[in-house]
Structure formats: structure tokens, C-alpha cells
Design a protein around this motif. Structure first.
Motif, PDB file in Angstrom:
ATOM      1  N   MET A   1       0.927   3.888   1.641  1.00  0.00           N
ATOM      2  CA  MET A   1       1.273   4.364   2.987  1.00  0.00           C
ATOM      3  C   MET A   1       2.421   3.574   3.600  1.00  0.00           C
ATOM      4  O   MET A   1       3.078   4.047   4.539  1.00  0.00           O
ATOM      5  CB  MET A   1       0.049   4.252   3.901  1.00  0.00           C
TER       6      MET A   1
ATOM      7  N   ASP B   1      -8.938   0.505   0.701  1.00  0.00           N
ATOM      8  CA  ASP B   1      -8.827   1.273  -0.537  1.00  0.00           C
ATOM      9  C   ASP B   1      -9.716   0.695  -1.632  1.00  0.00           C
ATOM     10  O   ASP B   1     -10.336   1.430  -2.411  1.00  0.00           O
ATOM     11  CB  ASP B   1      -7.364   1.291  -1.000  1.00  0.00           C
TER      12      ASP B   1
ATOM     13  N   PRO C   1       2.789   5.472   9.600  1.00  0.00           N
ATOM     14  CA  PRO C   1       1.500   4.830   9.868  1.00  0.00           C
ATOM     15  C   PRO C   1       1.401   4.411  11.330  1.00  0.00           C
ATOM     16  O   PRO C   1       2.405   4.083  11.973  1.00  0.00           O
ATOM     17  CB  PRO C   1       1.520   3.614   8.929  1.00  0.00           C
TER      18      PRO C   1
ATOM     19  N   MET D   1      -5.014   7.327   4.886  1.00  0.00           N
ATOM     20  CA  MET D   1      -4.134   8.480   4.773  1.00  0.00           C
ATOM     21  C   MET D   1      -3.763   8.972   6.167  1.00  0.00           C
ATOM     22  O   MET D   1      -4.305   8.514   7.171  1.00  0.00           O
ATOM     23  CB  MET D   1      -4.846   9.614   4.024  1.00  0.00           C
ATOM     24  N   PHE D   2      -2.809   9.915   6.216  1.00  0.00           N
ATOM     25  CA  PHE D   2      -2.528  10.608   7.471  1.00  0.00           C
ATOM     26  C   PHE D   2      -3.603  11.674   7.703  1.00  0.00           C
ATOM     27  O   PHE D   2      -4.137  12.242   6.747  1.00  0.00           O
ATOM     28  CB  PHE D   2      -1.156  11.281   7.436  1.00  0.00           C
TER      29      PHE D   2
ATOM     30  N   HIS E   1       0.852  -1.176   0.000  1.00  0.00           N
ATOM     31  CA  HIS E   1       0.000   0.000   0.000  1.00  0.00           C
ATOM     32  C   HIS E   1       0.896   1.236   0.000  1.00  0.00           C
ATOM     33  O   HIS E   1       1.971   1.241   0.619  1.00  0.00           O
ATOM     34  CB  HIS E   1      -0.888  -0.012   1.245  1.00  0.00           C
TER      35      HIS E   1
ATOM     36  N   THR F   1      -9.109   6.860   7.784  1.00  0.00           N
ATOM     37  CA  THR F   1      -9.845   6.721   6.541  1.00  0.00           C
ATOM     38  C   THR F   1     -11.129   7.521   6.712  1.00  0.00           C
ATOM     39  O   THR F   1     -11.356   8.110   7.772  1.00  0.00           O
ATOM     40  CB  THR F   1     -10.137   5.248   6.221  1.00  0.00           C
TER      41      THR F   1
ATOM     42  N   TYR G   1      -5.258  -1.975   4.869  1.00  0.00           N
ATOM     43  CA  TYR G   1      -5.256  -0.731   4.103  1.00  0.00           C
ATOM     44  C   TYR G   1      -5.700  -0.980   2.655  1.00  0.00           C
ATOM     45  O   TYR G   1      -6.482  -0.205   2.084  1.00  0.00           O
ATOM     46  CB  TYR G   1      -3.865  -0.101   4.102  1.00  0.00           C
TER      47      TYR G   1
ATOM     48  N   THR H   1      -3.476   7.891  11.737  1.00  0.00           N
ATOM     49  CA  THR H   1      -3.773   7.289  10.443  1.00  0.00           C
ATOM     50  C   THR H   1      -5.279   7.128  10.358  1.00  0.00           C
ATOM     51  O   THR H   1      -5.899   6.585  11.275  1.00  0.00           O
ATOM     52  CB  THR H   1      -3.080   5.921  10.313  1.00  0.00           C
TER      53      THR H   1
END
Length: 436
Positions: free
Chosen positions: A117, A169, A145, A176-177, A115, A218, A165, A216
């Protein structure tokens, strides 16, 4: 001026305003106007997802042959939408690199892609403040992460995070951060596999565990959800041998000689166990919501990834209800705070009115005392002048000189001047509220 420091002209620029200015002025000239380096301005455009004119655009525009500018793409949840002065830029949206499909062969093992990240983070995790065998890694870097693991099980943690992750997605939940321009908190995650009342982690049983600077996350719709993966600890009996503590069931402890055990002792310690816990939580203030999954004898965490993703996907209504409830509670708290402040201001106003009245009365009493004293002095001199007319000339001159010296020493006594200096209560303080 440093080329990396924006001037006040660039402070607080929205992505819409930046979009208009980038397409109205060449980036080199715009950077000079804003007092920044043009490389920095290009990174700002990338972080805010603002398209820039392509190479040759301004030459074509000079002859009226430029191509129409693209529309400003809508901001996705979690995107940075404003460039604030002295604020770090958000990482640009990662772009996946798709490799050409190759025919599988027996001598070409399948290597899963990482991923975005997680690409290149293993080395950063291993650059740790502590290399204790029985502790978690504590990397120097903080923008990583949200993964907590020991050195022995870091690869397992990264592989597990990659599964989660990547599945998120694929469901449209970009990992993401947390954006630098948004206030988000990271909750405390208990590392103990079996919750206990006491904690005995670290060499001195008070060890600290690394956590990232930014969570971290989403997004479910537009609602942020924090993600934490941590290796758990288990309570282990440790024996002190050869200057170090080793697990009681280790080969070294089992093979210890009787004379070694004479000067040995044991203690309990929480050690990383190679099993993991994953926590989804709300990073918004005052929203108490979290769900956790962990390795068990019945099912390992990797097999629970589909149910983890499904649970996060289905949390929108639950989180939205909590957010609405918190907004109402926050509005009520603001109302109560405003009412308390208003009561305080009224009390202060009333105290100021009372203080002004007391000070005015006190000053008037002092004036009356001075007035009485001045009247006594003036009466004294008047009486002395009257009696002076009755004495002989030689003595009169001497006493008159004494009276002049006495008046000069006491100064001019003007009772009306005292009254002129007096301040009425309304002159000292004017109430901001209509008094009953």
C-alpha cells in the motif's frame, strides 16, 4: 461508443457470471459482445479475481486437448464481487515480491521492505496543494493511504504506517482501500494532541486537512475496520517578524533586536508537532466504535504496534455486537418509517375522499343554480309565446323576431344536460381503504 464504457449487457455482472463467460468465449470476442476494450475486460477479471484461460487454451480446446479450468476462488472480505456500469474498479490484490536472501555485510545496510500500500506513495503525498511549512500536506491525489502528515515528518509517518500495515498483514489482516462498490465512511479524527474547545490550525486558523476519497481498511473476519494515522498538532505561540509568523522559541525570534520587536506581535497557532496518533474505527454507517493510540512521554507509537494489532484482532465480538444492535435498530426504524408512511397514506386517502365529497356537493349546488336560472328563462319565453297570441298580427311578427334573437343570444338551456355532467364522489376518487 467509447471502448471504456460498458454497454447495458455488461452492467451489473457478478464475478460468477463473468467467470462462466470468460471460459466460454475468447476474451476478444467477449469484449466485442459487451462493447468494451479487451484490455479493460482483462482488468475487470483481475479486479474481481476471476481466472482467465491461459495462452493457447482455445487452440488446444479446438482439438480436444485443453486443460481443465481452475475453480473460481472464493471472494475474500473486501474484494469486489460485482462489475457495475460506470463504477471504478477495485485495485487488484497486491502481490508481494520476495527478494532472494543475501548475506549481510558490514557495508550493506538493512533496508526494510515497504508494504504494498505504501510503495511509491511518498512522491504523490509531496505533490501537495499547499507547501506551507506549518501545515499538513494536501496531495492532489485522493486514492492514497489514510495518512496525514507534514512535509518534514512524512517519512516518519510512512515508516510508522509500514510497521502497522505489515504487522496486520502478518496476522492475516490484509490492509487495503475500501472497495469502490461498498458504502464506507471515514470518521473525523481530531488532530490536536491535547483536545481543546477552540481550533487554530492553518494560516488563518480555519485551515482544512486532507482526507482520502476512500478509507484505508482491514478486516477482522468479515468485519471492516478503518485505519487512520495522523500527525498531531500542538498549540504554539507565534511571533510576527519580517512578514511571517515564526515560533516564539525559534532562533529567529530569540535573536530579534529591540527595534524589530517594536512593530511585532504574537498569536497562538496549532502546528504539526512530529508526534502521531493512530485510530482504528468502524467505517460502517451508524456504528460508533473507535480506538486510538498516540505518542506519549511514556511510550512512542512504534512500541505500541503489537498492542494495536492485538486490539484490532480482538475486536470482532465487540463489533459484531454493535452491528447486530444496529441491525435491530435499523429494522425498528424501517418499521416505524413504514408505519408513518401508512398513516400518511391513510390520512391522504381520507382527505381525498372528503375533497371528492365537497367538490361533488359544490358542483351539484352550481347545477341547481343553473337549473333554477334555466327554468326562469324557459318560463319567460313560454309566457311570452302565450301573450304573443293576443297581439295584432303586425306587432306579433316584430316581437316574434325579437324572441328568436333573444333565444339565440342566450343559447339552448338544457337543465338535464347540467345534471348529466355532474360527478358523484365515488366517480371523482375511489378510496383505497375500506371506510368505516
Amino acid at each position: 461508443m467509447s471502448p471504456e464504457t460498458p454497454t447495458s449487457a455488461s452492467a451489473g455482472m457478478t464475478r460468477e457470471k463473468l467467470y462462466e463467460r470468460v471460459w466460454a468465449t475468447p476474451i476478444n470476442h467477449l469484449a466485442a459482445d459487451l462493447g468494451v476494450n479487451h484490455h479493460l475486460l482483462a482488468r475487470v477479471c483481475e479486479a474481481l479475481n476471476v481466472p482467465r484461460p491461459p495462452a493457447g487454451y482455445w487452440q488446444k480446446k479446438a482439438v480436444g486437448r485443453e486443460e481443465p479450468r481452475p475453480e473460481l476462488p472464493a471472494a475474500s472480505p473486501g474484494d469486489q464481487v460485482r462489475w457495475e456500469r460506470n463504477q471504478p474498479l477495485a485495485a487488484p490484490r497486491p502481490k508481494r515480491v520476495y527478494q532472494r536472501a543475501e548475506r549481510k555485510t558490514a557495508d550493506r545496510p538493512h533496508r526494510p521492505t515497504r508494504h504494498p500500500m505504501l510503495i511509491g506513495v511518498e512522491e504523490s503525498f509531496r505533490k501537495s496543494r499547499s507547501d506551507e511549512k506549518n501545515e499538513f500536506l494536501r496531495p492532489y491525489k485522493y486514492l492514497l493511504p489514510d495518512i496525514v502528515a507534514s512535509a518534514d515528518h512524512l517519512v516518519d509517518a510512512l515508516d510508522l504506517a509500514n510497521e502497522i500495515y505489515s504487522d496486520l498483514d502478518l496476522k492475516g489482516l490484509r490492509v487495503m482501500f475500501a472497495p469502490a462498490d461498498q458504502e464506507m465512511r471515514r470518521i473525523h479524527v481530531d488532530e490536536q494532541e491535547v483536545p481543546r474547545k477552540d481550533r487554530k490550525y492553518g494560516r488563518y486558523q480555519t485551515g482544512s486537512i486532507w482526507s482520502p476519497r476512500r478509507p484505508t481498511i482491514t478486516h477482522v473476519s468479515s468485519i471492516p475496520v478503518g485505519l487512520v494515522l495522523t500527525e498531531m498538532t500542538e498549540r504554539v505561540t507565534m511571533r510576527y517578524l519580517d512578514g511571517a509568523y515564526v515560533p516564539e522559541d525559534s532562533k529567529l525570534a530569540r535573536s530579534a533586536k529591540p527595534w524589530q520587536l517594536t512593530h511585532s506581535w504574537t498569536r497562538e497557532q496549532d502546528l504539526p508537532c512530529g508526534r502521531f496518533r493512530f485510530v482504528a474505527y468502524s467505517p460502517l454507517a451508524n456504528i460508533d466504535w473507535s480506538v486510538s493510540w498516540q505518542d506519549t512521554q511514556a511510550a512512542d507509537l512504534k512500541s505500541l504496534v503489537p498492542s494495536i494489532v492485538a486490539r484490532i484482532q480482538s475486536s470482532e465480538a465487540e463489533l459484531q455486537a454493535l452491528i447486530l444492535a444496529e441491525e435491530k435498530a435499523a429494522a425498528q426504524r424501517r418499521k416505524e418509517w413504514a408505519e408513518a408512511q401508512e398513516r400518511y397514506r391513510r390520512q391522504e386517502d381520507r382527505r381525498s375522499v372528503e375533497r371528492a365529497l365537497a367538490d361533488s356537493k359544490e358542483q351539484l349546488a352550481e347545477i341547481m343554480e343553473k337549473w333554477a336560472a334555466a327554468t326562469v328563462v324557459e318560463r319567460f319565453f313560454q309566457e311570452a309565446e302565450r301573450l304573443l297570441e293576443q297581439v295584432d298580427d303586425e306587432r306579433r311578427a316584430h316581437i316574434r323576431a325579437r324572441l328568436v334573437l333573444a333565444r339565440a343570444m342566450l343559447g339552448e338551456q338544457d337543465p338535464l344536460g347540467f345534471l348529466a355532467e355532474w360527478l358523484a364522489p365515488e366517480e371523482r376518487y375511489q378510496s383505497k381503504y375500506s371506510q368505516p
